[in-house]
Design a protein around this motif. Structure first.
Motif, PDB file in Angstrom:
ATOM      1  N   VAL A 138       0.909  -1.452   0.066  1.00 42.58           N
ATOM      2  CA  VAL A 138      -0.128   0.035  -0.135  1.00 42.58           C
ATOM      3  C   VAL A 138       0.970   1.407  -0.105  1.00 42.58           C
ATOM      4  O   VAL A 138       1.633   1.417   0.818  1.00 42.58           O
ATOM      5  N   GLN A 139       0.520   2.054  -1.032  1.00 40.01           N
ATOM      6  CA  GLN A 139       1.576   3.258  -0.965  1.00 40.01           C
ATOM      7  C   GLN A 139       0.605   4.470  -0.199  1.00 40.01           C
ATOM      8  O   GLN A 139      -0.291   5.008  -0.694  1.00 40.01           O
ATOM      9  N   VAL A 140       1.069   4.526   1.026  1.00 41.56           N
ATOM     10  CA  VAL A 140       0.430   5.595   1.830  1.00 41.56           C
ATOM     11  C   VAL A 140       0.423   6.971   1.308  1.00 41.56           C
ATOM     12  O   VAL A 140      -0.555   7.784   1.315  1.00 41.56           O
ATOM     13  N   THR A 141       1.644   7.162   0.978  1.00 39.83           N
ATOM     14  CA  THR A 141       2.008   8.536   0.351  1.00 39.83           C
ATOM     15  C   THR A 141       2.802   8.413  -0.723  1.00 39.83           C
ATOM     16  O   THR A 141       3.635   7.359  -0.827  1.00 39.83           O
ATOM     17  N   GLU A 142       3.609   9.395  -1.377  1.00 36.34           N
ATOM     18  CA  GLU A 142       4.497   9.412  -2.172  1.00 36.34           C
ATOM     19  C   GLU A 142       5.793   8.924  -1.544  1.00 36.34           C
ATOM     20  O   GLU A 142       6.681   8.433  -2.277  1.00 36.34           O
ATOM     21  N   PHE A 143       5.976   9.040  -0.325  1.00 40.73           N
ATOM     22  CA  PHE A 143       7.351   8.815   0.112  1.00 40.73           C
ATOM     23  C   PHE A 143       7.020   7.352   1.142  1.00 40.73           C
ATOM     24  O   PHE A 143       8.184   7.190   1.831  1.00 40.73           O
ATOM     25  N   GLU A 144       6.036   6.817   1.248  1.00 41.24           N
ATOM     26  CA  GLU A 144       5.772   5.914   2.505  1.00 41.24           C
ATOM     27  C   GLU A 144       5.066   4.733   1.916  1.00 41.24           C
ATOM     28  O   GLU A 144       3.914   5.315   1.225  1.00 41.24           O
ATOM     29  N   THR A 145       5.448   3.612   2.105  1.00 38.90           N
ATOM     30  CA  THR A 145       4.802   2.385   1.601  1.00 38.90           C
ATOM     31  C   THR A 145       4.640   1.168   2.849  1.00 38.90           C
ATOM     32  O   THR A 145       5.661   1.251   3.816  1.00 38.90           O
ATOM     33  N   VAL A 146       3.891   0.479   2.731  1.00 38.50           N
ATOM     34  CA  VAL A 146       3.712  -0.647   3.896  1.00 38.50           C
ATOM     35  C   VAL A 146       3.406  -1.816   2.907  1.00 38.50           C
ATOM     36  O   VAL A 146       2.172  -1.929   2.201  1.00 38.50           O
ATOM     37  N   GLY A 147       4.303  -3.026   3.129  1.00 39.68           N
ATOM     38  CA  GLY A 147       4.034  -4.267   2.498  1.00 39.68           C
ATOM     39  C   GLY A 147       3.709  -5.273   3.535  1.00 39.68           C
ATOM     40  O   GLY A 147       4.211  -5.309   4.484  1.00 39.68           O
ATOM     41  N   ILE A 148       2.870  -6.279   3.203  1.00 40.52           N
ATOM     42  CA  ILE A 148       2.471  -7.237   4.202  1.00 40.52           C
ATOM     43  C   ILE A 148       2.510  -8.703   3.126  1.00 40.52           C
ATOM     44  O   ILE A 148       1.839  -8.467   2.011  1.00 40.52           O
ATOM     45  N   THR A 149       2.969  -9.790   3.607  1.00 41.19           N
ATOM     46  CA  THR A 149       2.903 -10.944   3.007  1.00 41.19           C
ATOM     47  C   THR A 149       2.712 -11.790   4.054  1.00 41.19           C
ATOM     48  O   THR A 149       3.169 -12.091   5.004  1.00 41.19           O
ATOM     49  N   LEU A 150       1.737 -12.828   3.586  1.00 38.12           N
ATOM     50  CA  LEU A 150       1.479 -14.077   4.355  1.00 38.12           C
ATOM     51  C   LEU A 150       1.564 -15.194   3.492  1.00 38.12           C
ATOM     52  O   LEU A 150       1.194 -15.344   2.192  1.00 38.12           O
ATOM     53  N   SER A 151       2.000 -16.305   3.965  1.00 39.00           N
ATOM     54  CA  SER A 151       2.619 -17.322   3.132  1.00 39.00           C
ATOM     55  C   SER A 151       2.486 -18.804   3.945  1.00 39.00           C
ATOM     56  O   SER A 151       2.561 -18.796   5.259  1.00 39.00           O
ATOM     57  N   ASP A 193       6.433  -4.793   6.331  1.00 38.59           N
ATOM     58  CA  ASP A 193       7.611  -4.142   5.901  1.00 38.59           C
ATOM     59  C   ASP A 193       7.223  -2.631   5.713  1.00 38.59           C
ATOM     60  O   ASP A 193       6.460  -2.404   4.815  1.00 38.59           O
ATOM     61  N   TRP A 194       7.587  -1.754   6.568  1.00 39.25           N
ATOM     62  CA  TRP A 194       7.170  -0.453   6.463  1.00 39.25           C
ATOM     63  C   TRP A 194       8.256   0.388   6.307  1.00 39.25           C
ATOM     64  O   TRP A 194       9.312   0.672   6.833  1.00 39.25           O
ATOM     65  N   LYS A 195       8.194   1.153   4.986  1.00 35.93           N
ATOM     66  CA  LYS A 195       9.199   2.022   4.758  1.00 35.93           C
ATOM     67  C   LYS A 195       8.848   3.429   4.623  1.00 35.93           C
ATOM     68  O   LYS A 195       7.772   3.737   3.539  1.00 35.93           O
ATOM     69  N   TYR A 196       9.609   4.308   4.834  1.00 35.81           N
ATOM     70  CA  TYR A 196       9.391   5.676   4.612  1.00 35.81           C
ATOM     71  C   TYR A 196      10.655   6.512   4.405  1.00 35.81           C
ATOM     72  O   TYR A 196      11.724   6.303   5.006  1.00 35.81           O
ATOM     73  N   GLN A 197      10.940   7.182   3.028  1.00 39.22           N
ATOM     74  CA  GLN A 197      12.045   7.677   2.684  1.00 39.22           C
ATOM     75  C   GLN A 197      11.669   8.949   2.136  1.00 39.22           C
ATOM     76  O   GLN A 197      10.969   9.180   1.105  1.00 39.22           O
ATOM     77  N   ARG A 198      12.037  10.124   2.453  1.00 38.36           N
ATOM     78  CA  ARG A 198      11.898  11.359   2.098  1.00 38.36           C
ATOM     79  C   ARG A 198      13.252  12.296   2.135  1.00 38.36           C
ATOM     80  O   ARG A 198      13.793  12.258   3.166  1.00 38.36           O
ATOM     81  N   ASP A 199      13.552  13.004   1.306  1.00 37.78           N
ATOM     82  CA  ASP A 199      14.710  13.951   1.100  1.00 37.78           C
ATOM     83  C   ASP A 199      16.109  12.740   1.567  1.00 37.78           C
ATOM     84  O   ASP A 199      16.278  12.058   0.961  1.00 37.78           O
TER      85      ASP A 199
END
Length: 467
Positions: free
Chosen positions: A178-191, A222-228
């Motif tokens: 899920v792209q929360v904002t242009e700079f932030e994504t949250v990924g979820i995987t179940l297996s 996996d929660w990733k935020y990257q800006r500037d």
């Protein structure tokens, strides 16, 4: 050696015959469009699922993605089936609008292998031919921002002589980003995966007359935020492993339930881009292993907890070089009173270098503490070093060689295992529907426990058919 050469010749002959039958004629090759109908003109209202226009700017090409084997070759990529085209028009959804936002990718591998040491033993080696079929089906969304997928896979392995070694494994995974904002994504995987434990694994412990079957249930976030210049990246992984008992060949049963366990890992990377393309980071992490049986059958506890703090640097400025190097300290505490706490320095390295469009060199080193299936040990510390090279002989003909060394030191078992392996592969991209890969793998295990030692050669050829 004569048996190995004959096995290789037979494997190549069989796979070439299969490929000749399955390869489509040029007249049937697709132009890249799944449907022959003329696409409708763009509507003034933006499709809320797919969007009207995509970003014309290409994504940043990291050195890892630009390596010889991972580089995108559009002429040979799977085309995929538009799910909306399969199901036809659906009036309630506006001509299958939702389903048209998904692609279906079918794939199957046909493999023929010769193994000169099926049971991974030093003496009395038993050779065998092994055939396997690996089907896979993946459903992937074709959205601009978010992503959703479902993947199902299986593997059927059949031995020509040693039928007890036959196996059937399968797995199912789902998740998305899920792209929360242009700079932030949250990924979820179940297996979920049903697996078999390979013969010759140094931490396997006592084997039965058939391969040990176990099931892994895993969840990852996996929660990733990257800006500037700032990076924030927490990761969480939870895995539960459930082992089946196996017969010992003497009318009894080897209890594998004592290996049933829950494993958790949580890390947080905080990074700052100190220079263009260069990020410095710190990464604290914690982890644990909890077994269903508090005490193993031999009477000691096998649960443990770890905590670590690492610092490092990541360099990825162009498509030529990628480097990540780190250094950390890990503290591990064991529930068994007879095991001392462990302090351990953990260096790490991951290098990808593309000095030329046709060459890639890779190297890596890692140090960790792992749970083990050997009930005579609480856990094991692992050091692993790899080095490899990839070569583009021609645009559709690729070769690679990878050498790895691994050292496993058991905690409580007073045993050290050294595993060395070398794998050489050549890959032929036949067309957009099929690929062929040949491989030769040599592996050797040297151990303080002489009965675990072995040398083994595996030769094989794999035909991949996809759409």
């Amino acid at each position: 050696m004569r048996r190995i050469v004959c096995a290789w010749a037979l494997a190549v002959s069989v796979m070439l015959l299969i490929s000749a039958v399955l390869m489509p004629s040029p007249a049937l090759a697709q132009s890249g469009n799944v449907l022959d109908e003329t696409p409708a003109a763009p509507q003034p209202v933006t499709n809320p699922i797919k969007g009207l226009n995509k970003d014309p700017e290409p994504a940043f090409q990291a050195a890892i993605a630009d390596s010889v084997l991972k580089r995108t070759r559009k002429e040979y990529n799977p085309i995929g089936l538009e799910v909306g085209g399969i199901t036809g028009d659906i009036t309630d959804l506006g001509r299958g609008q939702l389903l048209e936002s998904f692609l279906l990718f079918p794939k199957v591998d046909f493999e023929l292998e010769f193994n000169d040491n099926v049971f991974a033993e030093e003496r009395g080696k038993v050779a065998d031919f092994i055939g396997s079929v690996k089907p896979q089906l993946e459903l992937v969304s074709d959205w601009d921002n978010h992503k959703f997928f479902i993947k199902a896979k299986g593997e059927f392995r059949k031995h020509l002589f040693e039928g007890a070694e036959d196996s059937f494994t399968y797995g199912l995974s789902t998740g998305g980003t899920v792209q929360v904002t242009e700079f932030e994504t949250v990924g979820i995987t179940l297996s979920f995966d049903r697996k078999t434990q390979a013969r010759g694994e140094p931490d396997a412990g006592q084997f039965g007359v058939e391969p040990t079957v176990f099931r892994d249930f895993k969840a990852q976030v996996d929660w990733k935020y990257q800006r500037d210049k700032f990076l924030w990246n927490p990761k969480l992984a939870i895995t539960y492993s459930d082992f089946d008992d196996v017969e010992d060949g003497q009318g009894g049963v080897i209890d594998k339930d004592e290996n049933d366990r829950l494993k958790g890992e949580l890390s947080l990377r905080l990074g700052y881009e100190a220079w263009k393309g260069t990020t410095v980071f710190v990464e604290p992490s914690i982890g644990f292993v909890r077994h269903d049986q508090t005490l193993a059958n031999n009477g000691f506890k096998r649960d443990f907890q770890t905590a670590a703090l690492a610092a490092g640097i990541t360099y990825d400025l162009t498509a030529v070089s990628y480097l990540e190097a780190g250094l950390g300290m890990r503290f591990s505490r064991f529930d068994d009173a007879s095991r001392d706490n462990l302090f351990r320095v953990e260096p790490s390295l991951d290098l990808v270098w593309n000095p030329h469009d046709s060459w890639t060199f890779k190297a890596g080193y890692s140090r960790s503490i792992e749970s083990t299936n050997d009930v005579n040990a609480v856990a094991l510390t692992r050091d692993e070093l790899t080095a490899g090279a990839e070569l583009e002989i021609m645009y559709n003909l690729l070769a690679s060689n990878t050498t790895s060394w691994r050292r496993d030191d058991s905690i409580g078992g007073n045993n050290t295992d050294h595993t060395i392996s070398n794998t050489a592969e050549i890959k032929w991209l036949m067309n957009e529907y099929s690929q062929m890969r040949g491989f030769w793998e040599f592996s050797t295990l040297r151990s303080d426990t002489a009965t675990k030692e072995f040398n083994r050669n595996r030769l094989g050829v794999v035909l991949t058919v996809h759409y």
